[in-house]
Design an enzyme around this catalytic site. Sequence first.
Site, PDB file in Angstrom:
ATOM      1  N   SER A 155       1.014  -1.017  -0.100  1.00  0.00           N
ATOM      2  CA  SER A 155      -0.036   0.040   0.015  1.00  0.00           C
ATOM      3  C   SER A 155       0.887   1.281   0.050  1.00  0.00           C
ATOM      4  O   SER A 155       2.135   1.039   0.320  1.00  0.00           O
ATOM      5  CB  SER A 155      -0.710  -0.128   1.211  1.00  0.00           C
ATOM      6  N   TYR A 168      -2.703  -1.375  10.506  1.00  0.00           N
ATOM      7  CA  TYR A 168      -2.611  -1.414   8.977  1.00  0.00           C
ATOM      8  C   TYR A 168      -1.416  -1.201   8.475  1.00  0.00           C
ATOM      9  O   TYR A 168      -0.754  -1.754   7.801  1.00  0.00           O
ATOM     10  CB  TYR A 168      -3.913  -0.974   8.409  1.00  0.00           C
TER      11      TYR A 168
HETATM   12  P1  NAD Z   1     -11.235  -6.257  -0.250  1.00  0.00           P
HETATM   13  O1  NAD Z   1     -11.677  -6.448   1.050  1.00  0.00           O
HETATM   14  O2  NAD Z   1     -12.100  -6.543  -1.530  1.00  0.00           O
HETATM   15  O3  NAD Z   1     -10.312  -7.644  -0.792  1.00  0.00           O
HETATM   16  C1  NAD Z   1      -9.649  -8.214   0.310  1.00  0.00           C
HETATM   17  C2  NAD Z   1      -9.911  -9.815   0.136  1.00  0.00           C
HETATM   18  O4  NAD Z   1      -8.780 -10.393   1.014  1.00  0.00           O
HETATM   19  C3  NAD Z   1     -11.016 -10.065   0.391  1.00  0.00           C
HETATM   20  O5  NAD Z   1     -11.676 -10.891  -0.798  1.00  0.00           O
HETATM   21  C4  NAD Z   1     -11.091 -11.007   1.569  1.00  0.00           C
HETATM   22  O6  NAD Z   1     -12.092 -12.015   1.758  1.00  0.00           O
HETATM   23  C5  NAD Z   1      -9.885 -11.647   1.652  1.00  0.00           C
HETATM   24  N1  NAD Z   1      -9.345 -12.056   2.900  1.00  0.00           N
HETATM   25  C6  NAD Z   1      -9.396 -11.332   3.945  1.00  0.00           C
HETATM   26  N2  NAD Z   1      -8.750 -12.031   4.989  1.00  0.00           N
HETATM   27  C7  NAD Z   1      -8.415 -13.129   4.335  1.00  0.00           C
HETATM   28  C8  NAD Z   1      -7.704 -14.541   4.765  1.00  0.00           C
HETATM   29  N3  NAD Z   1      -7.594 -14.477   6.167  1.00  0.00           N
HETATM   30  N4  NAD Z   1      -7.412 -15.161   4.265  1.00  0.00           N
HETATM   31  C9  NAD Z   1      -7.659 -15.326   2.868  1.00  0.00           C
HETATM   32  N5  NAD Z   1      -8.200 -13.981   2.408  1.00  0.00           N
HETATM   33  C10 NAD Z   1      -8.817 -13.084   3.179  1.00  0.00           C
HETATM   34  O7  NAD Z   1     -10.124  -4.937  -0.557  1.00  0.00           O
HETATM   35  P2  NAD Z   1      -9.005  -4.833  -1.649  1.00  0.00           P
HETATM   36  O8  NAD Z   1      -8.907  -3.277  -1.763  1.00  0.00           O
HETATM   37  O9  NAD Z   1      -9.124  -5.549  -2.991  1.00  0.00           O
HETATM   38  O10 NAD Z   1      -7.627  -5.071  -0.806  1.00  0.00           O
HETATM   39  C11 NAD Z   1      -6.837  -6.235  -1.504  1.00  0.00           C
HETATM   40  C12 NAD Z   1      -5.331  -5.881  -0.995  1.00  0.00           C
HETATM   41  O11 NAD Z   1      -5.165  -4.533  -1.421  1.00  0.00           O
HETATM   42  C13 NAD Z   1      -5.178  -5.705   0.548  1.00  0.00           C
HETATM   43  O12 NAD Z   1      -4.087  -6.215   1.122  1.00  0.00           O
HETATM   44  C14 NAD Z   1      -5.237  -4.345   0.853  1.00  0.00           C
HETATM   45  O13 NAD Z   1      -4.581  -3.761   2.035  1.00  0.00           O
HETATM   46  C15 NAD Z   1      -4.441  -3.636  -0.330  1.00  0.00           C
HETATM   47  N6  NAD Z   1      -4.764  -2.431  -0.704  1.00  0.00           N
HETATM   48  C16 NAD Z   1      -5.838  -1.896  -1.014  1.00  0.00           C
HETATM   49  C17 NAD Z   1      -6.121  -0.492  -1.441  1.00  0.00           C
HETATM   50  C18 NAD Z   1      -7.492   0.048  -1.848  1.00  0.00           C
HETATM   51  O14 NAD Z   1      -7.454   1.458  -2.035  1.00  0.00           O
HETATM   52  N7  NAD Z   1      -8.439  -0.752  -2.126  1.00  0.00           N
HETATM   53  C19 NAD Z   1      -5.193   0.446  -1.261  1.00  0.00           C
HETATM   54  C20 NAD Z   1      -3.796  -0.218  -0.924  1.00  0.00           C
HETATM   55  C21 NAD Z   1      -3.764  -1.596  -0.604  1.00  0.00           C
END
Ligand code: NAD
Length: 270
Positions: A155, A168
């Site tokens: 991130s 986080y």
């Molecule tokens: P999201 O909530 O759609 O996806 C996260 C996924 O992780 C979900 O499908 C959830 O079921 C899964 N998950 C959670 N706990 C789990 C576990 N114990 N085992 C297996 N799967 C698990 O959100 P996203 O935005 O797609 O996030 C994906 C990644 O991107 C994360 O690591 C998040 O920190 C990172 N991220 C997202 C953003 C953003 O703006 N959306 C920005 C920076 C980083």
Amino acid sequence: MIHKQKKLEGQVALVTGASSGIGAGVAKALAQEGAAVVINYASSPDKAEMVQAEIKSQGGTAITFKADVSQEQEVIDMFEHIRKAFGTVDILVNNAGLQKDASFHNMTLEQWNYVLGINLTGQFLCAREAVKEFLRRGVVPERSQSAGKIICISSVHEVIPWAGHANYAASKGGVMMLMKTIAQELAPKKIRVNSIGPGAIRTPINHAAWDTPQGLQNLLKLIPAKRIGEAEDIGKAAVWLASDDSEYVNGITLFVDGGMLLYPGFEDNG
Ligand code: NAD
């Protein structure tokens, strides 16, 4: 060099947390480039199956597998399942992650451990099993110039502090040093480890920040490109880091953030 019509043809990719958001976008992008994809999910088989159906409808190969990435035995079993299904794995996208926000003085140990357990320990457990398999197989030039590729979804908060999200931000800072350290350790074995640092991407994790006009307007103040990112933006970066096009790239974080790291507060002369 072996010429391939699709950049990831003949390779197998595991994407954790791939039933929604960035993980789903990355799984689809890797499949479009010919990788057979394992869609890991924690709790929503229906959503994982929708991603699988979309990939299959476009002629791709995908299976789903339920595992909580923070649980050692479940991760070991997942890699065993992948070896039985596909023989090996070439690409790991360590994407599963979540937030449990609290002001620092109110943050419980449970909230801290929960986020670190999935966002950091989960990446460690999956990377370790992937590396064991990469070392076992070694380089097979018909597959890739590398023995394996790991892409950690980090991130912008691996560098930008984030009030109210100490667990986080600490997890993502940890991912940065985990990524760099194993990249250094494993480069001689032809294993590449890199991160993608998304900015604000339109997914369920941050819907509160973009699903009202006021929320979106506030968010765009932080993004010089003046648009929120989409999962496809991350998918394209993941394809590049997974493919031999980035063969000499190791130990970096590729920020895909519309310029969020460019101190947007200084846009109007500070
Ligand atoms: P999201 O909530 O759609 O996806 C996260 C996924 O992780 C979900 O499908 C959830 O079921 C899964 N998950 C959670 N706990 C789990 C576990 N114990 N085992 C297996 N799967 C698990 O959100 P996203 O935005 O797609 O996030 C994906 C990644 O991107 C994360 O690591 C998040 O920190 C990172 N991220 C997202 C953003 C953003 O703006 N959306 C920005 C920076 C980083």
